[in-house]
Design a protein around this motif. Structure first.
Motif, PDB file in Angstrom:
ATOM      1  N   VAL A  41       7.096  21.798  -5.553  1.00  0.00           N
ATOM      2  CA  VAL A  41       5.673  21.831  -5.465  1.00  0.00           C
ATOM      3  C   VAL A  41       5.316  22.383  -4.166  1.00  0.00           C
ATOM      4  CG1 VAL A  41       5.087  20.116  -7.282  1.00  0.00           C
ATOM      5  CG2 VAL A  41       5.375  19.364  -4.843  1.00  0.00           C
ATOM      6  N   ARG A  42       4.359  23.297  -3.983  1.00  0.00           N
ATOM      7  CA  ARG A  42       3.919  23.737  -2.730  1.00  0.00           C
ATOM      8  C   ARG A  42       2.494  24.428  -2.981  1.00  0.00           C
ATOM      9  NH1 ARG A  42       4.056  29.156  -2.810  1.00  0.00           N
ATOM     10  NH2 ARG A  42       5.374  30.210  -4.362  1.00  0.00           N
ATOM     11  N   PHE A  43       1.836  24.711  -1.641  1.00  0.00           N
ATOM     12  CA  PHE A  43       0.584  25.370  -1.570  1.00  0.00           C
ATOM     13  C   PHE A  43       0.927  26.716  -1.993  1.00  0.00           C
ATOM     14  CE2 PHE A  43      -0.177  21.734   0.839  1.00  0.00           C
ATOM     15  CZ  PHE A  43      -1.535  21.438   0.379  1.00  0.00           C
ATOM     16  N   GLN A  44      -0.164  27.456  -2.736  1.00  0.00           N
ATOM     17  CA  GLN A  44      -0.381  28.926  -2.798  1.00  0.00           C
ATOM     18  C   GLN A  44      -0.114  29.496  -1.426  1.00  0.00           C
ATOM     19  OE1 GLN A  44      -3.716  29.737  -5.262  1.00  0.00           O
ATOM     20  NE2 GLN A  44      -2.684  28.765  -7.155  1.00  0.00           N
ATOM     21  N   ASP A  45      -0.980  28.983  -0.333  1.00  0.00           N
ATOM     22  CA  ASP A  45      -0.756  29.538   0.950  1.00  0.00           C
ATOM     23  C   ASP A  45      -0.035  28.716   1.613  1.00  0.00           C
ATOM     24  OD1 ASP A  45      -1.195  30.630   3.240  1.00  0.00           O
ATOM     25  OD2 ASP A  45      -3.217  29.987   3.498  1.00  0.00           O
ATOM     26  N   PRO A  46       1.258  28.950   2.025  1.00  0.00           N
ATOM     27  CA  PRO A  46       2.092  28.344   2.808  1.00  0.00           C
ATOM     28  C   PRO A  46       1.542  27.653   3.974  1.00  0.00           C
ATOM     29  CG  PRO A  46       3.118  30.755   1.920  1.00  0.00           C
ATOM     30  CD  PRO A  46       1.640  30.651   1.759  1.00  0.00           C
ATOM     31  N   SER A  47       0.836  28.390   4.713  1.00  0.00           N
ATOM     32  CA  SER A  47       0.028  27.743   5.816  1.00  0.00           C
ATOM     33  C   SER A  47      -0.434  26.556   5.844  1.00  0.00           C
ATOM     34  CB  SER A  47      -0.771  28.950   6.482  1.00  0.00           C
ATOM     35  OG  SER A  47      -1.890  29.199   5.709  1.00  0.00           O
ATOM     36  N   GLN A  48      -0.949  26.099   4.680  1.00  0.00           N
ATOM     37  CA  GLN A  48      -1.730  24.834   4.413  1.00  0.00           C
ATOM     38  C   GLN A  48      -0.829  23.764   4.428  1.00  0.00           C
ATOM     39  OE1 GLN A  48      -4.074  25.412   0.980  1.00  0.00           O
ATOM     40  NE2 GLN A  48      -5.335  26.988   1.774  1.00  0.00           N
TER      41      GLN A  48
ATOM     42  N   CYS B 128       0.874  -1.170  -0.056  1.00  0.00           N
ATOM     43  CA  CYS B 128      -0.160  -0.072  -0.044  1.00  0.00           C
ATOM     44  C   CYS B 128       0.852   1.264   0.233  1.00  0.00           C
ATOM     45  CB  CYS B 128      -0.917  -0.187   1.224  1.00  0.00           C
ATOM     46  SG  CYS B 128      -0.014  -0.126   2.785  1.00  0.00           S
ATOM     47  N   PHE B 129       0.105   2.404  -0.037  1.00  0.00           N
ATOM     48  CA  PHE B 129       0.885   3.681  -0.027  1.00  0.00           C
ATOM     49  C   PHE B 129       0.429   4.754   0.962  1.00  0.00           C
ATOM     50  CE2 PHE B 129       0.568   1.980  -4.451  1.00  0.00           C
ATOM     51  CZ  PHE B 129       1.884   1.797  -4.644  1.00  0.00           C
ATOM     52  N   GLN B 130       1.451   4.950   1.976  1.00  0.00           N
ATOM     53  CA  GLN B 130       1.056   5.761   2.918  1.00  0.00           C
ATOM     54  C   GLN B 130       1.155   7.273   2.788  1.00  0.00           C
ATOM     55  OE1 GLN B 130       3.980   6.231   6.581  1.00  0.00           O
ATOM     56  NE2 GLN B 130       2.584   4.703   7.207  1.00  0.00           N
ATOM     57  N   VAL B 131       0.101   7.919   2.703  1.00  0.00           N
ATOM     58  CA  VAL B 131       0.065   9.267   2.562  1.00  0.00           C
ATOM     59  C   VAL B 131       1.084  10.086   3.025  1.00  0.00           C
ATOM     60  CG1 VAL B 131      -1.135  11.495   2.142  1.00  0.00           C
ATOM     61  CG2 VAL B 131      -2.197   9.168   1.600  1.00  0.00           C
ATOM     62  N   TYR B 132       2.080  10.974   2.556  1.00  0.00           N
ATOM     63  CA  TYR B 132       3.163  11.735   2.975  1.00  0.00           C
ATOM     64  C   TYR B 132       2.622  13.117   3.276  1.00  0.00           C
ATOM     65  CZ  TYR B 132       7.741  13.561   3.708  1.00  0.00           C
ATOM     66  OH  TYR B 132       8.921  14.117   3.962  1.00  0.00           O
ATOM     67  N   ARG B 133       2.619  13.504   4.291  1.00  0.00           N
ATOM     68  CA  ARG B 133       2.412  14.981   4.369  1.00  0.00           C
ATOM     69  C   ARG B 133       0.994  15.304   3.901  1.00  0.00           C
ATOM     70  NH1 ARG B 133       5.991  16.166   8.009  1.00  0.00           N
ATOM     71  NH2 ARG B 133       8.060  15.937   7.283  1.00  0.00           N
ATOM     72  N   GLN B 134       0.499  16.655   3.451  1.00  0.00           N
ATOM     73  CA  GLN B 134      -0.708  16.888   3.004  1.00  0.00           C
ATOM     74  C   GLN B 134      -1.111  16.829   1.663  1.00  0.00           C
ATOM     75  OE1 GLN B 134      -3.118  17.158   5.362  1.00  0.00           O
ATOM     76  NE2 GLN B 134      -4.665  17.856   4.229  1.00  0.00           N
TER      77      GLN B 134
END
Length: 521
Positions: free
Chosen positions: A413-420, A368-374
């Protein structure tokens, strides 16, 4: 065993006379040789003629003596024996008959047909011959693999059903086509009209939707079962047998899929050599459209099945990682193994609406694949193309004491909002893979930005938009892919130029990418 002593000249002479008589009459059966005979080129004494061989190869002894006297190593009236090898040569693999249609005709018959008609009949003959080969392979998969493994309890019936599917159900389907082609064949071996036959038969190929959709799960189960020594030993023995033609089990199970993608090529080849005024011309054009629609539908089902297969293998460490958009995805644009800044191997999935980074793990023999971070929604995704040397890979400790770890082929790759959530610096094997990932990500982001625009909504009805989305998703992640299927793909209902261009870029990107990205099994 007869022992010969050097003083006994008279018994030896009698023995030689008897041996010579037996060689001339050829009434004695040859014994299988177990030792290579080395002829004596020159005789110096009678003692040199006495061989110290322990076994009673009397016939060979006489032949050696005669050969030594003649000096050529051969005996009159006796064919020269080939030395026996210790190990038997491997049995050559069984070969398929590759005879052409024109080879079945005599010289007088060939002269009665034009070159164009011969090529047309060759294409029809290739279609017919391919159906025969497919039927043989389907029967072989059942007889040589499925039934023995079930009888020997190498696999359970449930496991075999999951791997083999309903292969037996497809045999009558192809036998029916063969029967119609045989009925349409004239006394001279030619098929007059084939268009109507294939137009009526091709829609029945939709029966392969379930089989092709299950191939990914079947392949994963087969790879898992190969870890069993009994399964591995059985499959290896089959592979070394002549009937396998050096093909493994999965090659036989994948033959129906590879056969499906050949139908448009075969029909186009027949049409290419069919005169414009022939009754088959319109029917063949209709048949090509039918098979392309059938393949597009199978692609859609297979793409959805592949997407759902990986979604079901996702493992979440926190409920906050569960994004409802993941469960709603119908297509997997691309996926593969990358490394993050610390050197950890990650398996990254780019779905139509979300980017998911995972770590491959094994739970009770289940991969299986364990989700890493968000997970990062594509609409909130920011992509940075980094230059070689901009980032040091391998962790802060390693980077602090080394100047030779400047990373290549990286992007962020990153979120547009760094807080997310945090950003991820990812590394691929080479510049080609990097470009494929960047193209896929950019096109997916562009598609998501274009989708909510009012212009796009006004260009198509809600029903057609929904159909287009499903078709588009399936075509991107489809395993069964041909250039011919793109020409009449149902996703053409989208009339927005920007979206169509984006979808074509995604398709081209993924086709090249999938050839080289390692798929986690």
């Amino acid at each position: 065993m007869v022992a010969y002593d050097e003083p006994c000249v008279v018994p030896i002479k009698r023995t030689l006379q008897k041996i010579d008589y037996q060689n001339q009459t050829c009434k004695e059966l040859e014994e299988p040789c177990t030792k290579r005979v080395r002829p004596l080129g020159r005789v110096t004494s009678l003692a040199n003629l006495i061989s110290p061989v322990k076994n009673g190869a009397v016939r060979r002894f006489g032949q050696t003596l005669q050969a030594s006297f003649r000096g050529d190593g051969r005996s009159p009236g006796v064919p020269q024996q080939k030395p026996c090898s210790k190990a038997a040569a491997p049995t050559p693999p069984k070969r398929r008959n590759s005879m052409l249609w024109s080879e079945t005709l005599d010289v007088h018959q060939k002269g009665t047909f034009s070159t164009k008609e011969i090529k047309r009949q060759e294409a029809i003959f290739e279609l017919s011959r391919g159906e025969q080969d497919l039927i043989e392979d389907l029967k072989l998969a059942r007889k040589a693999y499925h039934d023995p493994m079930l009888k020997l309890s190498i696999m359970s019936e449930e496991e075999l059903t999951a791997i083999f599917g309903d292969l037996d159900a497809y045999i009558p389907l192809h036998e029916d086509l063969l029967a119609h082609l045989a009925k349409a064949t004239g006394p001279d071996g030619t098929v007059g009209q084939i268009g109507k036959i294939v137009v009526d038969w091709l829609p029945r190929l939709n029966a392969y939707r379930a089989y092709c959709s299950n191939q990914l799960a079947a392949k994963a189960l087969l790879d898992q079962k190969k870890q069993d020594p009994r399964v591995q030993d059985f499959l290896q023995r089959c592979l070394e047998s002549p009937f396998s033609r050096k093909l493994d089990l999965w090659s036989f199970l994948d033959i129906p899929r590879s056969r499906l993608v050949k139908y448009p090529l075969l029909l186009k080849e027949i049409l290419r050599h069919t005169p414009p005024d022939h009754p088959d011309t319109a029917s063949l054009e209709q048949a090509i459209s039918i098979i392309q629609a059938v393949l597009a539908d199978i692609n859609m089902k297979k793409g959805e099945s592949e997407c759902q297969y990986y979604i079901d293998k996702l493992e979440y460490l926190d409920d906050r990682q569960k994004d409802p958009r993941i469960e709603q995805c119908k297509s997997l644009l691309c996926h593969g193994e990358l490394r993050n800044k610390s050197g950890t191997k990650l398996h990254v999935f780019l779905f139509t609406e979300v980017l998911v980074l995972t770590r491959p793990v094994t739970r009770n023999d289940r991969h299986c694949f364990q989700v890493y971070r968000q997970p990062i929604p594509v609409q909130d995704l920011v992509l940075e193309d980094l230059q070689d040397g901009d980032v040091r890979m391998g962790g802060s400790f390693r980077g602090a004491f080394s100047n030779a770890d400047k990373a290549k082929n990286i992007f962020r790759v990153r979120f547009q909002d760094p807080s997310q959530g945090q950003s991820h610096t990812l590394q691929v094997n080479d510049v080609f893979h990097k470009q494929q990932w960047i193209n896929c990500l950019r096109t997916a982001m562009s598609t998501q930005k274009d989708s909510p625009l009012p212009e796009s909504e006004s260009l198509s009805t809600p029903a057609s938009t929904d159909i287009c989305t499903k078709r588009r998703s399936s075509s991107v992640s489809a395993i069964i892919h041909m250039e011919e299927t793109n020409e009449n793909c149902p996703r053409a209902v989208v009339s927005a130029p920007s979206r169509m261009n984006s979808l074509k870029k995604v398709k081209v990107c993924y086709d090249h990418f999938k050839m080289s990205v390692k798929v986690c099994k």
